[in-house]
Design an enzyme around this catalytic site. Structure first.
Site, PDB file in Angstrom:
ATOM      1  N   CYS A 111       0.697  -5.271  19.072  1.00  0.00           N
ATOM      2  CA  CYS A 111       0.640  -6.750  17.952  1.00  0.00           C
ATOM      3  C   CYS A 111       1.826  -6.918  18.211  1.00  0.00           C
ATOM      4  CB  CYS A 111       1.955  -5.794  16.799  1.00  0.00           C
ATOM      5  SG  CYS A 111       0.633  -5.028  15.708  1.00  0.00           S
ATOM      6  N   HIS A 133       7.080  -9.499  11.792  1.00  0.00           N
ATOM      7  CA  HIS A 133       5.699  -9.551  12.759  1.00  0.00           C
ATOM      8  C   HIS A 133       5.001  -9.447  11.675  1.00  0.00           C
ATOM      9  CE1 HIS A 133       1.778  -8.349  13.450  1.00  0.00           C
ATOM     10  NE2 HIS A 133       2.489  -6.868  13.695  1.00  0.00           N
ATOM     11  N   ASN A 168      -2.354  -8.358   8.351  1.00  0.00           N
ATOM     12  CA  ASN A 168      -1.808  -7.923   9.894  1.00  0.00           C
ATOM     13  C   ASN A 168      -2.985  -8.417  11.079  1.00  0.00           C
ATOM     14  OD1 ASN A 168      -1.017  -6.825  12.318  1.00  0.00           O
ATOM     15  ND2 ASN A 168      -0.492  -5.094  11.812  1.00  0.00           N
TER      16      ASN A 168
HETATM   17  C1  LIG Z   1      -0.884   2.990   6.483  1.00  0.00           C
HETATM   18  C2  LIG Z   1       0.446   2.208   5.004  1.00  0.00           C
HETATM   19  C3  LIG Z   1       0.221   1.146   4.174  1.00  0.00           C
HETATM   20  C4  LIG Z   1       0.961   4.062   3.844  1.00  0.00           C
HETATM   21  O1  LIG Z   1       0.897   3.476   2.839  1.00  0.00           O
HETATM   22  P1  LIG Z   1       2.176   4.704   2.507  1.00  0.00           P
HETATM   23  O2  LIG Z   1       2.760   4.483   1.386  1.00  0.00           O
HETATM   24  O3  LIG Z   1       3.092   5.195   3.543  1.00  0.00           O
HETATM   25  O4  LIG Z   1       0.666   5.445   1.786  1.00  0.00           O
HETATM   26  P2  LIG Z   1       0.819   7.394   2.539  1.00  0.00           P
HETATM   27  O5  LIG Z   1      -0.207   7.313   3.672  1.00  0.00           O
HETATM   28  O6  LIG Z   1       2.024   8.306   2.248  1.00  0.00           O
HETATM   29  O7  LIG Z   1      -0.436   7.396   1.123  1.00  0.00           O
HETATM   30  C5  LIG Z   1      -0.096   7.854  -0.004  1.00  0.00           C
HETATM   31  C6  LIG Z   1      -1.324   8.194  -0.506  1.00  0.00           C
HETATM   32  O8  LIG Z   1      -2.335   6.560  -0.892  1.00  0.00           O
HETATM   33  C7  LIG Z   1      -3.066   6.812  -0.624  1.00  0.00           C
HETATM   34  N1  LIG Z   1      -4.363   5.290   0.233  1.00  0.00           N
HETATM   35  C8  LIG Z   1      -4.067   5.219   1.740  1.00  0.00           C
HETATM   36  N2  LIG Z   1      -4.666   4.187   1.905  1.00  0.00           N
HETATM   37  C9  LIG Z   1      -5.254   3.784   0.890  1.00  0.00           C
HETATM   38  C10 LIG Z   1      -5.755   3.005   0.269  1.00  0.00           C
HETATM   39  N3  LIG Z   1      -5.969   1.637   1.282  1.00  0.00           N
HETATM   40  N4  LIG Z   1      -6.053   2.488  -1.306  1.00  0.00           N
HETATM   41  C11 LIG Z   1      -5.766   3.631  -1.948  1.00  0.00           C
HETATM   42  N5  LIG Z   1      -5.138   4.973  -1.456  1.00  0.00           N
HETATM   43  C12 LIG Z   1      -4.474   4.799  -0.269  1.00  0.00           C
HETATM   44  C13 LIG Z   1      -3.116   7.913   0.139  1.00  0.00           C
HETATM   45  O9  LIG Z   1      -4.613   8.638   0.457  1.00  0.00           O
HETATM   46  C14 LIG Z   1      -2.299   9.261  -0.049  1.00  0.00           C
HETATM   47  O10 LIG Z   1      -3.078   9.062  -0.958  1.00  0.00           O
HETATM   48  P3  LIG Z   1      -2.781  11.120  -1.386  1.00  0.00           P
HETATM   49  O11 LIG Z   1      -0.796  10.790  -1.521  1.00  0.00           O
HETATM   50  O12 LIG Z   1      -3.705  11.657  -2.365  1.00  0.00           O
HETATM   51  O13 LIG Z   1      -2.486  11.840  -0.634  1.00  0.00           O
HETATM   52  C15 LIG Z   1       1.941   2.899   5.412  1.00  0.00           C
HETATM   53  O14 LIG Z   1       2.152   3.845   6.270  1.00  0.00           O
HETATM   54  C16 LIG Z   1       2.646   1.215   6.638  1.00  0.00           C
HETATM   55  O15 LIG Z   1       2.477   0.501   6.118  1.00  0.00           O
HETATM   56  N6  LIG Z   1       2.554   1.703   7.586  1.00  0.00           N
HETATM   57  C17 LIG Z   1       2.717   0.560   8.792  1.00  0.00           C
HETATM   58  C18 LIG Z   1       1.289   0.333   9.443  1.00  0.00           C
HETATM   59  C19 LIG Z   1       1.568  -0.366  10.593  1.00  0.00           C
HETATM   60  O16 LIG Z   1       1.969  -1.702   9.958  1.00  0.00           O
HETATM   61  N7  LIG Z   1       1.296  -0.563  11.405  1.00  0.00           N
HETATM   62  C20 LIG Z   1       0.727  -1.294  12.229  1.00  0.00           C
HETATM   63  C21 LIG Z   1       1.783  -2.323  13.015  1.00  0.00           C
HETATM   64  S1  LIG Z   1       1.723  -3.054  14.196  1.00  0.00           S
END
Ligand SMILES: CC(C)(COP(=O)(O)OP(=O)(O)OC[C@H]1O[C@@H](n2cnc3c(N)ncnc32)[C@H](O)[C@@H]1OP(=O)(O)O)[C@@H](O)C(=O)NCCC(=O)NCCS
Length: 358
Positions: free
Chosen positions: A127, A266, A296
């Site tokens: 990205c 970003h 994104n």
């Molecule tokens: C992906 C992201 C949104 C997840 O949010 P988070 O608060 O870290 O959530 P977690 O990964 O800890 O998951 C929490 C719970 O939500 C659940 N979950 C994940 N995606 C879900 C969705 N789309 N809908 C509902 N629940 C979801 C998970 O399964 C987890 O459930 P559990 O606690 O029963 O295991 C976050 O980690 C993020 O934005 N990371 C950076 C990603 C990014 O920007 N990448 C590109 C970089 S260029």
């Protein structure tokens, strides 16, 4: 018989001015996919996606949209805005993680479609590709080239695992392009800060389809051609680098946070942006966010944000703009530039109408 001496001379570059962004354009597919639509595909909810990411909807490429077709359209608009012809462009750089082919480069498809006669190459830094490409373009203009076309274009929807709710809700498709040229009236030289940490590569990758793990029935069965991400790990990395890289690039430009007229991060997650903005201390009314409508879009997110910020009258010639990207690699990149410095001091009325009196 003596060999005739070459008569072709390398044209001398005109007297130095700092590189500036002279034109900009964007293109997004028509098809809008809302969070409510995703609720019907996977086990998720509009509430979860909105609260955890800030995304409400994203654009999804139609059957005729490709990374190159969107790049071409965004580039046409950028050239028009820059008031330049294809023959004025010396180099095309396309930043993308989703090229049309492994080779030839998508940039060559853009060069051919637009009738540009300069060089063309793709640049892949996840990205962060657009920020890397912008810094290369700036250096090329500073050293020898007249105008460089820089594009960020992505069809991420085609490499997402639509059964993986932790990744497929985050991304969208689109393209943005800018033309970098010499800016006669720039107050300061644009500064860039690039970083990488390859040890974090596995946190965000597409494991198969390259030369290490070529496509096979097995890789397809195991869904190895799709984006795999350790979300929380990437989240922690991003919140750290956005603020740090912004501070470092400001220091290089001998500017402070108070000098920022517009901060364009970003667009990956509003929680990442909020946290970085708090750490950095930049006022929220100077931060541009449009992730709610696009998700994104990887290397397209910053140039798309630039175009929309300009459209909304939030960018004025001469403004100090700080941009920062991060992504797969892991990579990060920040830039501090003076917006449309070529228009100063005889500001073009149609571009600065909203700035009059400010
Ligand atoms: C992906 C992201 C949104 C997840 O949010 P988070 O608060 O870290 O959530 P977690 O990964 O800890 O998951 C929490 C719970 O939500 C659940 N979950 C994940 N995606 C879900 C969705 N789309 N809908 C509902 N629940 C979801 C998970 O399964 C987890 O459930 P559990 O606690 O029963 O295991 C976050 O980690 C993020 O934005 N990371 C950076 C990603 C990014 O920007 N990448 C590109 C970089 S260029």
């Amino acid at each position: 018989m003596t060999t005739p001496r070459a008569t072709q001379r390398v044209p001398a570059k005109p007297a130095a001015g700092y590189p500036t962004i002279r034109g900009w354009g964007m293109y997004v597919p028509e098809r809008v996919m809302t969070n409510h639509e995703l609720e019907k595909l996977i086990d998720t909810s509009d509430e979860w996606i909105t609260a955890r990411t800030g995304i409400k909807e994203r654009r999804i490429a139609g059957p005729d949209d490709t990374t190159s077709s969107m790049a071409i359209e965004a580039s046409r608009r950028a050239l028009e805005r820059a008031e330049l012809m294809p023959e004025d462009i010396d180099l095309v750089i396309v930043g993308t993680a989703t090229p049309d082919f492994l080779f030839p480069a998508t940039a060559c498809l853009v060069q051919d479609a637009l009738g540009i006669s300069g060089g063309a190459f793709d640049l892949e830094a996840g990205c962060t590709s657009f920020m890397y490409a912008l810094s290369v373009a700036s250096a090329m203009v500073q050293s020898s080239m007249r105008n460089v076309l820089v594009v960020g274009s992505e069809v991420l929807s085609r490499i997402l695992d639509w059964s993986d709710r932790s990744t497929c809700v985050l991304f969208g498709d689109g393209a943005g392009a800018v033309v970098v040229s010499e800016g006669e009236h720039a107050r300061f030289a644009p500064q860039y800060l690039l970083g990488s940490d390859g040890s974090g590569g596995p946190a965000l990758c597409v494991p198969a389809g390259g030369s290490r793990m070529p496509a096979s029935e097995e890789t397809v069965r195991q869904r190895m051609h799709f984006v795999k991400m350790a979300g929380p790990e990437v989240f922690r990395f991003a919140t750290r680098v956005v603020a740090d890289a912004s501070r470092q690039v400001l220091a290089r430009a001998e500017l402070s946070v108070a000098d920022i007229d517009l901060f364009i991060p970003h667009q990956a997650n509003t929680r990442i942006i909020d946290s970085a903005v708090r750490r950095l201390g930049v006022p929220t009314d100077r931060v541009f966010i449009n992730i709610d409508r696009y998700g994104n879009t990887s290397s397209a997110s910053i140039p798309i944000a630039m175009c929309e910020a300009d459209e909304q009258g939030r960018l004025h010639p001469g403004d100090t703009v700080v941009m920062v990207g991060f992504g797969a690699g892991l990579t990060w990149g920040a830039g501090a530039v003076q917006w449309a410095a070529h228009l100063l001091p005889e500001r073009k009325p149609e571009l600065v109408a909203s700035a009059v009196g400010s």
